[in-house]
Design an enzyme around this catalytic site. Structure first.
Site, PDB file in Angstrom:
ATOM      1  N   LYS A 177     -20.394   2.799 -23.964  1.00 42.67           N
ATOM      2  CA  LYS A 177     -21.144   1.691 -24.578  1.00 42.67           C
ATOM      3  C   LYS A 177     -21.223   1.901 -26.100  1.00 42.67           C
ATOM      4  CE  LYS A 177     -23.079  -1.378 -22.880  1.00 42.67           C
ATOM      5  NZ  LYS A 177     -22.636  -2.758 -22.488  1.00 42.67           N
TER       6      LYS A 177
ATOM      7  N   THR B  73     -27.227  -1.001 -24.938  1.00 43.16           N
ATOM      8  CA  THR B  73     -28.271  -0.228 -24.267  1.00 43.16           C
ATOM      9  C   THR B  73     -28.941   0.760 -25.224  1.00 43.16           C
ATOM     10  OG1 THR B  73     -28.562   1.493 -22.589  1.00 43.16           O
ATOM     11  CG2 THR B  73     -26.384   1.313 -23.504  1.00 43.16           C
ATOM     12  N   ASP B  74     -30.152   1.182 -24.874  1.00 47.46           N
ATOM     13  CA  ASP B  74     -30.827   2.219 -25.668  1.00 47.46           C
ATOM     14  C   ASP B  74     -30.181   3.595 -25.456  1.00 47.46           C
ATOM     15  OD1 ASP B  74     -31.699   2.703 -23.052  1.00 47.46           O
ATOM     16  OD2 ASP B  74     -33.843   2.598 -23.516  1.00 47.46           O
ATOM     17  N   GLU B  75     -29.355   3.719 -24.382  1.00 45.22           N
ATOM     18  CA  GLU B  75     -28.799   5.040 -24.072  1.00 45.22           C
ATOM     19  C   GLU B  75     -27.821   5.536 -25.128  1.00 45.22           C
ATOM     20  OE1 GLU B  75     -27.645   5.918 -20.129  1.00 45.22           O
ATOM     21  OE2 GLU B  75     -29.227   4.696 -19.251  1.00 45.22           O
TER      22      GLU B  75
ATOM     23  N   TYR C  53     -21.001   6.899 -19.424  1.00 41.61           N
ATOM     24  CA  TYR C  53     -21.454   5.502 -19.562  1.00 41.61           C
ATOM     25  C   TYR C  53     -21.926   5.234 -20.988  1.00 41.61           C
ATOM     26  CZ  TYR C  53     -24.779   1.630 -19.656  1.00 41.61           C
ATOM     27  OH  TYR C  53     -25.476   0.495 -20.018  1.00 41.61           O
TER      28      TYR C  53
HETATM   29  P1  NAD Z   1     -24.248  -4.942 -13.506  1.00 42.81           P
HETATM   30  O1  NAD Z   1     -23.437  -3.737 -13.185  1.00 42.81           O
HETATM   31  O2  NAD Z   1     -25.268  -5.420 -12.553  1.00 42.81           O
HETATM   32  O3  NAD Z   1     -23.265  -6.180 -13.782  1.00 42.81           O
HETATM   33  C1  NAD Z   1     -22.068  -6.053 -14.498  1.00 42.81           C
HETATM   34  C2  NAD Z   1     -21.228  -7.305 -14.237  1.00 42.81           C
HETATM   35  O4  NAD Z   1     -20.030  -7.201 -15.004  1.00 42.81           O
HETATM   36  C3  NAD Z   1     -20.815  -7.472 -12.782  1.00 42.81           C
HETATM   37  O5  NAD Z   1     -20.989  -8.812 -12.387  1.00 42.81           O
HETATM   38  C4  NAD Z   1     -19.343  -7.089 -12.778  1.00 42.81           C
HETATM   39  O6  NAD Z   1     -18.593  -7.756 -11.771  1.00 42.81           O
HETATM   40  C5  NAD Z   1     -18.922  -7.520 -14.167  1.00 42.81           C
HETATM   41  N1  NAD Z   1     -17.760  -6.791 -14.675  1.00 42.81           N
HETATM   42  C6  NAD Z   1     -17.538  -5.443 -14.629  1.00 42.81           C
HETATM   43  N2  NAD Z   1     -16.355  -5.160 -15.174  1.00 42.81           N
HETATM   44  C7  NAD Z   1     -15.819  -6.336 -15.600  1.00 42.81           C
HETATM   45  C8  NAD Z   1     -14.615  -6.692 -16.258  1.00 42.81           C
HETATM   46  N3  NAD Z   1     -13.703  -5.757 -16.596  1.00 42.81           N
HETATM   47  N4  NAD Z   1     -14.378  -7.987 -16.537  1.00 42.81           N
HETATM   48  C9  NAD Z   1     -15.286  -8.943 -16.189  1.00 42.81           C
HETATM   49  N5  NAD Z   1     -16.431  -8.665 -15.550  1.00 42.81           N
HETATM   50  C10 NAD Z   1     -16.698  -7.377 -15.256  1.00 42.81           C
HETATM   51  O7  NAD Z   1     -24.868  -4.652 -14.930  1.00 42.81           O
HETATM   52  P2  NAD Z   1     -26.271  -5.128 -15.546  1.00 42.81           P
HETATM   53  O8  NAD Z   1     -27.306  -4.154 -15.186  1.00 42.81           O
HETATM   54  O9  NAD Z   1     -26.450  -6.554 -15.280  1.00 42.81           O
HETATM   55  O10 NAD Z   1     -25.951  -4.910 -17.109  1.00 42.81           O
HETATM   56  C11 NAD Z   1     -25.373  -5.955 -17.891  1.00 42.81           C
HETATM   57  C12 NAD Z   1     -25.146  -5.437 -19.290  1.00 42.81           C
HETATM   58  O11 NAD Z   1     -26.386  -5.021 -19.854  1.00 42.81           O
HETATM   59  C13 NAD Z   1     -24.240  -4.213 -19.362  1.00 42.81           C
HETATM   60  O12 NAD Z   1     -23.429  -4.346 -20.505  1.00 42.81           O
HETATM   61  C14 NAD Z   1     -25.190  -3.026 -19.520  1.00 42.81           C
HETATM   62  O13 NAD Z   1     -24.577  -1.980 -20.236  1.00 42.81           O
HETATM   63  C15 NAD Z   1     -26.302  -3.671 -20.312  1.00 42.81           C
HETATM   64  N6  NAD Z   1     -27.650  -3.093 -20.112  1.00 42.81           N
HETATM   65  C16 NAD Z   1     -28.159  -2.930 -18.859  1.00 42.81           C
HETATM   66  C17 NAD Z   1     -29.462  -2.445 -18.693  1.00 42.81           C
HETATM   67  C18 NAD Z   1     -30.074  -2.265 -17.320  1.00 42.81           C
HETATM   68  O14 NAD Z   1     -31.158  -1.672 -17.237  1.00 42.81           O
HETATM   69  N7  NAD Z   1     -29.463  -2.731 -16.248  1.00 42.81           N
HETATM   70  C19 NAD Z   1     -30.224  -2.127 -19.827  1.00 42.81           C
HETATM   71  C20 NAD Z   1     -29.658  -2.295 -21.103  1.00 42.81           C
HETATM   72  C21 NAD Z   1     -28.378  -2.799 -21.224  1.00 42.81           C
HETATM   73  O1  DAU Z   2     -31.740   2.552 -20.520  1.00 45.07           O
HETATM   74  C1  DAU Z   2     -30.921   1.466 -20.189  1.00 45.07           C
HETATM   75  C2  DAU Z   2     -30.022   1.841 -19.052  1.00 45.07           C
HETATM   76  O2  DAU Z   2     -30.829   1.860 -17.889  1.00 45.07           O
HETATM   77  C3  DAU Z   2     -28.844   0.886 -18.871  1.00 45.07           C
HETATM   78  O3  DAU Z   2     -28.021   0.949 -19.996  1.00 45.07           O
HETATM   79  C4  DAU Z   2     -28.052   1.224 -17.615  1.00 45.07           C
HETATM   80  O4  DAU Z   2     -27.045   0.263 -17.404  1.00 45.07           O
HETATM   81  C5  DAU Z   2     -28.993   1.234 -16.433  1.00 45.07           C
HETATM   82  O5  DAU Z   2     -28.303   1.629 -15.275  1.00 45.07           O
HETATM   83  C6  DAU Z   2     -30.173   2.177 -16.682  1.00 45.07           C
HETATM   84  O6  DAU Z   2     -29.747   3.556 -16.702  1.00 45.07           O
HETATM   85  P1  DAU Z   2     -30.630   4.730 -16.055  1.00 45.07           P
HETATM   86  O7  DAU Z   2     -29.769   5.874 -15.762  1.00 45.07           O
HETATM   87  O8  DAU Z   2     -31.840   4.995 -16.877  1.00 45.07           O
HETATM   88  O9  DAU Z   2     -31.102   3.964 -14.710  1.00 45.07           O
HETATM   89  P2  DAU Z   2     -31.193   4.412 -13.190  1.00 45.07           P
HETATM   90  O10 DAU Z   2     -31.904   3.308 -12.477  1.00 45.07           O
HETATM   91  O11 DAU Z   2     -29.889   4.865 -12.652  1.00 45.07           O
HETATM   92  O12 DAU Z   2     -32.170   5.661 -13.271  1.00 45.07           O
HETATM   93  C7  DAU Z   2     -33.471   5.558 -13.829  1.00 45.07           C
HETATM   94  C8  DAU Z   2     -34.086   6.929 -13.813  1.00 45.07           C
HETATM   95  O13 DAU Z   2     -34.333   7.302 -12.450  1.00 45.07           O
HETATM   96  C9  DAU Z   2     -33.186   8.021 -14.381  1.00 45.07           C
HETATM   97  O14 DAU Z   2     -33.988   8.972 -15.074  1.00 45.07           O
HETATM   98  C10 DAU Z   2     -32.569   8.680 -13.165  1.00 45.07           C
HETATM   99  C11 DAU Z   2     -33.653   8.523 -12.113  1.00 45.07           C
HETATM  100  N1  DAU Z   2     -33.164   8.392 -10.718  1.00 45.07           N
HETATM  101  C12 DAU Z   2     -32.204   7.468 -10.443  1.00 45.07           C
HETATM  102  C13 DAU Z   2     -31.718   7.327  -9.161  1.00 45.07           C
HETATM  103  C14 DAU Z   2     -30.630   6.326  -8.854  1.00 45.07           C
HETATM  104  C15 DAU Z   2     -33.709   9.179  -9.726  1.00 45.07           C
HETATM  105  O15 DAU Z   2     -34.609   9.996  -9.977  1.00 45.07           O
HETATM  106  N2  DAU Z   2     -33.236   9.048  -8.452  1.00 45.07           N
HETATM  107  C16 DAU Z   2     -32.251   8.167  -8.127  1.00 45.07           C
HETATM  108  O16 DAU Z   2     -31.824   8.119  -6.940  1.00 45.07           O
END
Ligand code: NAD
Ligand code: DAU
Length: 352
Positions: A163, A133-135, A159
């Site tokens: 990561k 992730t970019d975080e 988180y």
């Molecule tokens: P998600 O939470 O929707 O899915 C995670 C999946 O991993 C789920 O299916 C869960 O059951 C499985 N999982 C959790 N713990 C596990 C374990 N111990 N063993 C096996 N499976 C397990 O997450 P997502 O949003 O699809 O993100 C996927 C990946 O991409 C993550 O590594 C996250 O850090 C990364 N990522 C997400 C975003 C985003 O915006 N969602 C952005 C950048 C990177």
């Molecule tokens: O940047 C990549 C990341 O993006 C991933 O690594 C994470 O897995 C993914 O969950 C996401 O993280 P964020 O914290 O940026 O996403 P989230 O959707 O939780 O929140 C997006 C923005 O919106 C953040 O600034 C918090 C804000 N927010 C979120 C929620 C849930 C609100 O203002 N209100 C809300 O209720």
């Protein structure tokens, strides 16, 4: 040939699995623990597809992982599995340490032993792609340049710290053992199958169910939004042509404040599904207590993947968000099934 993904029943993983099987005639082993975020319903379209092999397992269970690797002999391993929600990491950090750090370590160790025992050609071709992730880079000020791959790691939440630790382990396995890793650091994704605890599906769901739309703090935090299908194409490109040991930033060229995102979604919903009574969905917006340690801005400089691997996203926020909203409108049953009792307990904990 086969590939193995972990976390393939979550948001990004399930989109990746569906895309992969739609494009290639190559079996996918999907290892997923099915936590609250993993949803078998995401993959119902593959129910009769023998090329999708599902195993409900934890990435930290080395004997189960070893067995799958031996049985299916994958050429790629793509690690999506993680605890992924920043807000949950603030309330329950321990699960993040276990899966994101210990789990990634165990998975790396199993796959490295498997790789060690391969013949020369298979050994050369194997890739372990870690989805990050970019975080991990921390937070930017408004005028700071966007994150490049050499930006210093400075994670701020449990988180992102977990990561970051997993990224370091991946790097160490390359530097120490020559294990062929690739790491991608992506910005915020949105699209079909995203669990409605994350901002975009939460807004759509709360708008449609006549609930408050919660914006943390002043809503001026900035994220760079990428349509999930573009993230999947970037991962495929890195698997195909990425240089072993390298990191690739992936972004959408769509920096927006949270308030802009929420207003855009409300306006599209006003057009597609006008609110009873005629008011805009914006009337449901409520500014609520800010997230602890809330990062101000993330921004991705994606010039490395663009220049070296010729990848660019194909959706703008305008096109991607419309597709996403239409998907949620057409899949209200999916939303109802996922917003079960556990989800309601979470909402009560986070927003009161
Ligand atoms: P998600 O939470 O929707 O899915 C995670 C999946 O991993 C789920 O299916 C869960 O059951 C499985 N999982 C959790 N713990 C596990 C374990 N111990 N063993 C096996 N499976 C397990 O997450 P997502 O949003 O699809 O993100 C996927 C990946 O991409 C993550 O590594 C996250 O850090 C990364 N990522 C997400 C975003 C985003 O915006 N969602 C952005 C950048 C990177
Ligand atoms: O940047 C990549 C990341 O993006 C991933 O690594 C994470 O897995 C993914 O969950 C996401 O993280 P964020 O914290 O940026 O996403 P989230 O959707 O939780 O929140 C997006 C923005 O919106 C953040 O600034 C918090 C804000 N927010 C979120 C929620 C849930 C609100 O203002 N209100 C809300 O209720």
């Amino acid at each position: 040939m086969t590939i193995m993904v972990t976390g393939g029943s979550g948001f990004i993983g399930s989109n990746f699995v569906i895309e992969w099987l739609g494009k290639y005639n190559e079996t996918i082993i999907n290892l997923d623990k099915l936590t609250y975020a993993g949803n078998p319903e995401n993959l119902v379209s593959l129910k009769k597809n023998p090329s999708h092999i599902f195993s409900q397992e934890d990435i930290a269970n080395t004997s189960a992982v070893d067995k799958l690797l031996k049985e299916y002999n994958p050429r790629f391993i793509v690690n999506f599995a993680a605890e992924s929600h920043v807000d949950r990491s603030i309330h329950f950090p321990e699960n993040f340490i276990q899966t994101n750090i210990v789990g990634t370590f165990q998975l790396l160790d199993s796959t490295r032993s498997y790789w060690n025992n391969l013949g020369d050609e298979e050994k050369n071709n194997l890739r372990f792609l870690h989805v990050s992730t970019d975080e991990v880079y921390g937070s930017l000020e408004l005028n700071d340049p966007a994150f490049t791959e050499t930006h210093r790691y400075k994670p701020n939440s449990p988180y992102s710290a977990s990561k970051a630790a997993s990224d370091h382990l991946v790097r160490a396995y390359y530097k120490t053992y020559g294990f062929p890793v690739l790491t991608t650091n992506c910005s915020n994704n949105y699209g079909p199958f995203q669990f409605p605890e994350k901002l975009i599906p939460l807004i759509i769901n709360n708008a449609l169910t006549d609930k408050e739309i919660p914006i943390y703090g002043d809503g001026q935090q900035i994220r760079d939004w990428l349509y999930v299908i573009d993230h999947c194409s970037a991962i495929r490109r890195v698997l195909e042509a990425g240089q072993v040991g390298e990191m690739y930033n992936i972004g959408g060229y769509n920096e927006m404040t949270n308030l802009e995102v929420v207003n855009t979604i409300c306006s599209i919903l006003d057009e597609l599904r006008p609110r009873v009574g005629g008011d805009s969905y914006k009337s449901q917006i409520k500014f609520v207590k800010d997230r602890l340690g809330h990062d101000k801005r993330y921004a991705i400089n994606a010039s490395k993947i663009e220049k070296n691997l010729n990848w660019r996203p194909s959706e703008t926020f305008k096109t991607g968000i419309k597709k996403t909203i239409k998907w949620y409108l057409d899949h209200q049953d999916w939303v109802t099934n996922i917003t079960n009792r556990d989800y309601r307990t979470w909402v009560a904990k986070n927003y009161t």
